[in-house]
Design a protein around this motif. Structure first.
Motif, PDB file in Angstrom:
ATOM      1  N   THR A 127       0.835  -1.212   0.000  1.00 25.76           N
ATOM      2  CA  THR A 127       0.000   0.000   0.000  1.00 25.76           C
ATOM      3  C   THR A 127       0.857   1.245   0.000  1.00 25.76           C
ATOM      4  O   THR A 127       0.577   2.215  -0.716  1.00 25.76           O
ATOM      5  CB  THR A 127      -0.927  -0.003   1.227  1.00 25.76           C
ATOM      6  N   THR A 143      -7.425   3.585   3.796  1.00 27.18           N
ATOM      7  CA  THR A 143      -6.944   2.205   3.727  1.00 27.18           C
ATOM      8  C   THR A 143      -7.230   1.431   5.003  1.00 27.18           C
ATOM      9  O   THR A 143      -7.099   0.205   5.020  1.00 27.18           O
ATOM     10  CB  THR A 143      -5.431   2.177   3.453  1.00 27.18           C
ATOM     11  N   ASN A 850     -10.758   0.323  -2.577  1.00 30.53           N
ATOM     12  CA  ASN A 850      -9.569   0.134  -3.404  1.00 30.53           C
ATOM     13  C   ASN A 850      -9.732  -1.063  -4.326  1.00 30.53           C
ATOM     14  O   ASN A 850     -10.456  -2.030  -4.024  1.00 30.53           O
ATOM     15  CB  ASN A 850      -8.313  -0.006  -2.544  1.00 30.53           C
ATOM     16  N   SER A 852      -7.211  -3.569  -6.875  1.00 30.24           N
ATOM     17  CA  SER A 852      -5.880  -3.928  -7.352  1.00 30.24           C
ATOM     18  C   SER A 852      -6.017  -5.085  -8.334  1.00 30.24           C
ATOM     19  O   SER A 852      -6.826  -5.998  -8.130  1.00 30.24           O
ATOM     20  CB  SER A 852      -4.958  -4.318  -6.195  1.00 30.24           C
ATOM     21  N   THR A 861      -3.565  -0.322  -9.548  1.00 31.07           N
ATOM     22  CA  THR A 861      -4.192  -0.085  -8.245  1.00 31.07           C
ATOM     23  C   THR A 861      -4.930   1.251  -8.274  1.00 31.07           C
ATOM     24  O   THR A 861      -4.562   2.163  -9.021  1.00 31.07           O
ATOM     25  CB  THR A 861      -3.155  -0.028  -7.103  1.00 31.07           C
ATOM     26  N   SER A 862      -5.962   1.344  -7.475  1.00 32.29           N
ATOM     27  CA  SER A 862      -6.658   2.618  -7.294  1.00 32.29           C
ATOM     28  C   SER A 862      -7.235   2.658  -5.893  1.00 32.29           C
ATOM     29  O   SER A 862      -7.653   1.635  -5.344  1.00 32.29           O
ATOM     30  CB  SER A 862      -7.769   2.798  -8.328  1.00 32.29           C
ATOM     31  N   TYR A 863      -7.232   3.852  -5.317  1.00 31.81           N
ATOM     32  CA  TYR A 863      -7.740   4.068  -3.972  1.00 31.81           C
ATOM     33  C   TYR A 863      -8.690   5.263  -3.982  1.00 31.81           C
ATOM     34  O   TYR A 863      -8.351   6.330  -4.505  1.00 31.81           O
ATOM     35  CB  TYR A 863      -6.594   4.345  -2.996  1.00 31.81           C
ATOM     36  N   TYR A 865     -11.333   7.619  -1.384  1.00 29.96           N
ATOM     37  CA  TYR A 865     -11.581   7.954   0.018  1.00 29.96           C
ATOM     38  C   TYR A 865     -12.769   8.904   0.077  1.00 29.96           C
ATOM     39  O   TYR A 865     -12.908   9.794  -0.771  1.00 29.96           O
ATOM     40  CB  TYR A 865     -10.354   8.611   0.640  1.00 29.96           C
TER      41      TYR A 865
END
Length: 1000
Positions: A127, A143, A850, A852, A861-863, A865
């Motif tokens: 991460t 996360t 997220n 992956s 990957t993407s996050y 929030y």
């Protein structure tokens, strides 16, 4: 004959015995990649006999009985048992898919994740690599369930705030951070050096006693592995930065028309007669914002031999600001050493050292505020010399030219540790942690003139300098003993002691009349030593803590789990009879999936119910039991008045720390061959003895004298309730293709349940002349917004006359087009008693999502929030007649039926500028925090050039933010009472990264 037969039988038995033992050789590899695994532990089951694999994954073990079982154990991989019936073994280990055997740091010890009975969240190396945070704290945002992360500002090097399960205190809500056993900070660590971050959220943090109430962040940094040749890694990235948003403000033509209308409504002469010639004018935001660069370099070497392991790294980060980059920047350098040496089979020595430097430049927080309010009709180099805009608004570029300041720091932190294992199961650790930080700051204020009587004018140059050294030394010794009784009763006992000393020594000086009015000569030694304004002050601190702690852990057959701990802390910052207290907690768990009725269940692979309860402390308040001579006083000597000092805030010998009582009930479940994992928690926290400054007491005590104040008193209680849910799903897991999803959500509700004598605490600022907008009082969340509630716009005079009078608010005349306020207490008049809760700066929900994926050599990957149910105050407008205005005034009320939300424009006195929900906005948001695409070159290709890994990637941080908030950045937040008030906050930047990972 009998002797001969006996001898033959003994020889035959010895031959048979020797024939049944063999020498076993083999190799251990990664099941997916085929790479050899060095340092794999191999034990003969039921014994202590074993070995480890070498650099090439090879092993050899002699005198092994046929039919024995080898147990292969390697961190991050599933344990594998193999029956030995041949001399050569080729072993493949699978990565532990659900990390149930992952080792979790829980404070003065470690546990397998499946055995943890408390509530924890973990952020791993992968991460951190994906997010590329400048400050490792940012990697916790979205996360980890239960954790909210907000910047205090988007400026380079700005402090990052962590909230674990919401705001509980009116003072300090920041968690304790422990780095490799010593108390440190995340902002001093190179994120590339971090192996994992573990967050303790519930009562199990009571092992840290007086400092554990806000949660504990445990950081483990990287170290090499034994019997592994040196591995060199080089990571670098460059980023292009820009602002994500510019506010919609009036251009020159719109501004002139709006001002003319306001002047006409007040019967005044119009200020602009040439509106058609003005065009768009100067866009001050375009002048202030710029594109900026971000660079990072990191190199590390790690490895180990038979009796040692090491990790050495060096890094440099350079970041320019997206506003005035020449005077807004940040540089950090790190050098890290992590070394472990086996002095003998029983004694190990390790040393950790992190040396770091930082340098930053910044500007006055009012720069953006001035940029938004300065008129677009002025030229770039034109000052408001005639005070057309009032005395409080100046040309932001001129203000920037007169801004000079720098902050430099350097420090070293780490620990020395001895670990001794005298007998099987007993481990004794003694370590000395340290942190020494030196800081210096210099700010120069030149002679400057912006216009007649401007508040920013300076007729005398000055320089402020500050130097300080803070030192923390912590010595801890603790022993852990593990023992299994009667096969099924597993126990672990930990006892220890800790002593800590924090020292601070600083000097602050201000000098005037800097030679040549120049930053080059801005030094105290060169200023006018005869100036009466010249000041010199010192500061010092000495805080000492002494602690004893113990923990007992027990499980029966590995499925009924129990842990109990106690810590006794003494703190020097309180009066002698208030310095010591005991903190404790109990945690328990039940692995339901180990019961016979679920053991062979094909749907439920793992199911654990857990609970915890205990008390923890929040060490806030310093020397509250002492009276300090920091007030002002006048005395008569020889018939003359002489200025002197007097007692400042009244002392409170009964003051003590805050105490938290925490309850957590959680459930961990793995489903469908461990493809789906769910972690759910319900929690409650009651925070008692909240320290309230300047608490009302009798005026006879003299607290109203200059520099005086009422005492700080333990006078409040708050309660937090909420829940967490974290879901991870491995949709596809194949050799060439994998796809994983993760989602977490946290709900937190805070309420103040008691304040002594029904008092309240005020804070925050909104415009000039308004009452404090933030408050803490019974029945409301800490720091909620208290203001007037609007009910549209008066459309006609008849509506004004039919409504209760609003004269009690200050302006005696209310006209059509003015804001209509609600009579919330229904007493027939509108006054400040009608103020109610109009918003909360703390979110109700925190969410992270997220994705992956990996396809052959490509990875993605993407996050995301999100924060929902939070509000912010729009406080970047200046309520003066001629300043610029937000574009929403184009939709203002101009007559009956034209607007029911934006009031009329006038220069007459109105109540329209009072703090109300007109200035409070929904600041809920969803942010694409990171999106990254990478490509890893084939190992066969890299072998030809001597590399073991080469990866290229591109990434975007802060790609977009979906929100209704009209300010720059809804994620900027700081503090408790007074949080969420946006006076033109420096926004966080969007970053376009291009990076490279090399390993050889």
């Amino acid at each position: 004959m009998r002797k001969q037969i006996t001898l033959l039988l003994l020889l035959f038995i010895g031959f048979c015995a020797s024939a049944q033992t063999i020498t076993v050789k083999g190799v251990v590899k990664d099941a997916k990649t085929g790479d050899p695994l060095p340092g794999v532990s191999i034990l003969i089951k039921g014994t202590t006999v074993g070995t480890e694999t070498d650099f090439d994954g090879l092993f050899s073990l002699a005198k092994v009985e046929k039919g024995a079982t080898f147990v292969f154990n390697y961190l991050g991989y599933a344990v594998k048992e193999v029956l030995v019936n041949q001399q050569t073994l080729n072993i493949s280990l699978e990565e532990s898919a659900e990390a149930l055997d992952e080792i979790v740091v829980v404070g003065y010890g470690k546990q397998k994740r499946k055995d943890v009975t408390g509530s924890v969240s973990i952020v791993g190396e992968k991460t951190l690599e994906a997010l590329k945070p400048i400050d490792a704290t940012s990697a916790l945002q979205g996360t980890t369930s239960g954790v909210a992360v907000n910047l205090s500002s988007g400026s380079p090097g700005a402090k990052v705030n962590i909230l674990i399960r919401g705001v509980s205190s009116n003072t300090n809500n920041q968690p304790l951070t422990i780095v490799d056993g010593y108390e440190g900070d995340l902002n001093s660590i190179n994120p590339n050096d971090i192996e994992s971050i573990t967050v303790l959220k519930d009562a199990q943090a009571a092992i840290y006693g007086i400092k554990g109430a806000n949660g504990v962040v445990l950081v483990t940094t990287k170290i090499g592995k034994k019997n592994k040749k040196a591995t060199v890694k080089y990571d670098t990235y460059a980023a292009f930065q820009q602002t994500t948003k510019k506010l919609d403000y009036l251009n020159a033509t719109e501004y002139a028309l709006v001002l003319n209308e306001a002047y006409a409504a007040s019967g005044q002469t119009l200020p602009f007669s040439n509106v058609g010639e003005l065009g768009k004018g100067t866009n001050w935001q375009d002048e202030l914002f710029n594109d900026a660069m971000l660079m990072n370099h990191n190199i590390s070497v790690s490895g180990g031999g038979e009796s040692f392991r090491y990790f050495v790294s060096a890094s440099r980060t350079e970041q320019d600001g997206i506003i005035a980059k020449d005077k807004s920047n940040f540089i950090r350098n790190n050098i890290k050493l992590n070394l472990g040496i086996d002095i003998s089979e029983k004694l190990n020595f390790s040393v950790i050292a992190n040396y770091y430097t930082s340098a930053s430049q910044g500007f006055d927080a009012s720069l953006l505020f001035n940029g938004l309010n300065y008129a677009p009709t002025f030229g770039v180099n034109e000052n408001d010399t005639n005070n057309f805009l009032g005395i409080e608004v100046v040309n932001p570029l001129s203000l920037l030219q007169n801004t000079f300041g720098e902050n430099n720091g350097n420090g070293i932190e780490g620990n020395f540790k001895l670990e001794y294992k005298p007998i099987e199961g007993l481990n004794i650790v003694s370590r000395v942690g340290y942190k020494i930080y030196n800081e210096k700051q210099r700010t120069f204020t030149p002679i400057q003139e912006y216009g007649s009587s401007k508040v920013y004018n300076k007729t005398q140059s000055s320089v402020y300098q500050f130097k300080a050294t803070s030192t923390r030394v912590n010595w801890e010794t603790f022993a852990t003993y593990q023992k299994t009784f009667l096969e099924n009763h597993n126990t672990t006992f930990t006892v220890g002691t800790s002593v800590q000393n924090d020292l601070f020594d600083g000097i602050y000086a201000t000098g005037f009349d800097v030679p040549n009015n120049s930053y080059e000569f801005a030094d105290i030694s060169l200023t006018n030593s005869q100036s009466e304004q010249r000041s010199l002050n010192t500061g010092n601190g000495d805080i000492r803590l002494t602690s004893f702690f113990g923990r007992a852990q027990y499980d029966y057959k590995g499925k009924y789990l129990f842990s109990g701990l106690v810590r006794r802390d003494g703190a020097s910052v309180f009066a002698e009879d208030q310095r010591v207290d005991n903190f404790w907690s109990v945690t328990t768990g039940w692995k339901i999936s180990d019961e016979n009725f679920l053991k062979d269940n094909k749907t439920i692979n793992f199911l654990k119910l857990r609970a915890s309860y205990g008390t923890l402390g929040n060490l806030v308040g310093d020397n509250l039991y002492r009276s300090l001579l920091n007030g002002e006083g006048e005395y008569v000597f020889d018939g003359s008045l002489v200025d002197g000092t007097a007692q400042g805030a009244l002392s409170n010998p009964s003051a003590t720390w805050e105490t938290a009582e925490k309850l957590d009930i959680g459930l961990d479940i793995n489903l469908f061959d461990d493809k789906l994992t769910i972690v759910a928690d319900y929690f409650e926290e009651t925070r008692k003895d909240l320290l309230i400054e300047n608490f009302p007491v009798s005026g006879l005590l003299g607290s109203a004298a200059p520099g005086g104040a009422n005492p700080t008193v333990n006078a409040g209680t708050s309660k937090n309730t909420g829940g967490e849910l974290a879901i991870n799903y491995s949709a596809i897991s194949k050799e060439d293709f994998s796809l994983n999803f993760g989602y977490n959500v946290t709900y937190v509700k805070n309420r103040v349940t008691n304040v002594l004598d029904d008092a309240f605490v005020e804070g925050g600022d909104f415009a000039i002349g308004n009452l404090a907008p933030s408050r803490m009082e019974v029945g409301q969340p800490i720091g909620y917004f208290l203001g007037l509630q609007t009910d549209g716009i008066f459309q006609t005079q008849a509506e004004v006359e039919a409504h209760p009078s609003q004269a009690g608010l200050g302006a005696t005349v209310t006209s059509p087009g003015d804001i209509r306020y609600k009579d919330t207490n229904e007493d027939g008049v509108i006054d400040f008693e009608d103020r109610v809760n109009i918003g909360n700066p703390q979110a109700d929900f925190y969410m992270g999502f997220n994705i992956s994926a990996k396809y052959k050599n490509w990875d993605f990957t993407s996050y995301l929030y999100a924060e929902l149910g939070k509000d912010m105050v729009r406080n970047f407008e200046r309520f003066l007649p001629n300043v610029n205005k937000p574009a929403y005034y184009l939709d203002r009320w101009t007559g009956a039926g034209t607007s029911n939300s934006v009031p009329r424009l006038t220069n007459d006195a109105t109540n329209n500028k009072l703090f109300s929900d007109f200035f409070v906005e929904d600041a809920s948001f969803l942010r694409m925090q990171n999106i990254q695409l990478g490509y890893t070159f084939s190992p066969n290709l890299l072998e030809k050039v001597g590399l073991s890994k080469l990866r290229l990637y591109t990434s975007i941080n802060n790609l977009f933010t979906l929100t209704d908030y009209t300010g720059y950045d809804p994620s900027i937040n700081d503090g408790a009472i007074g949080a969420g008030i946006d006076s033109g906050n420096y926004p966080s930047a969007r970053q376009f990264l291009l990076g490279l990972n090399v390993e050889f």
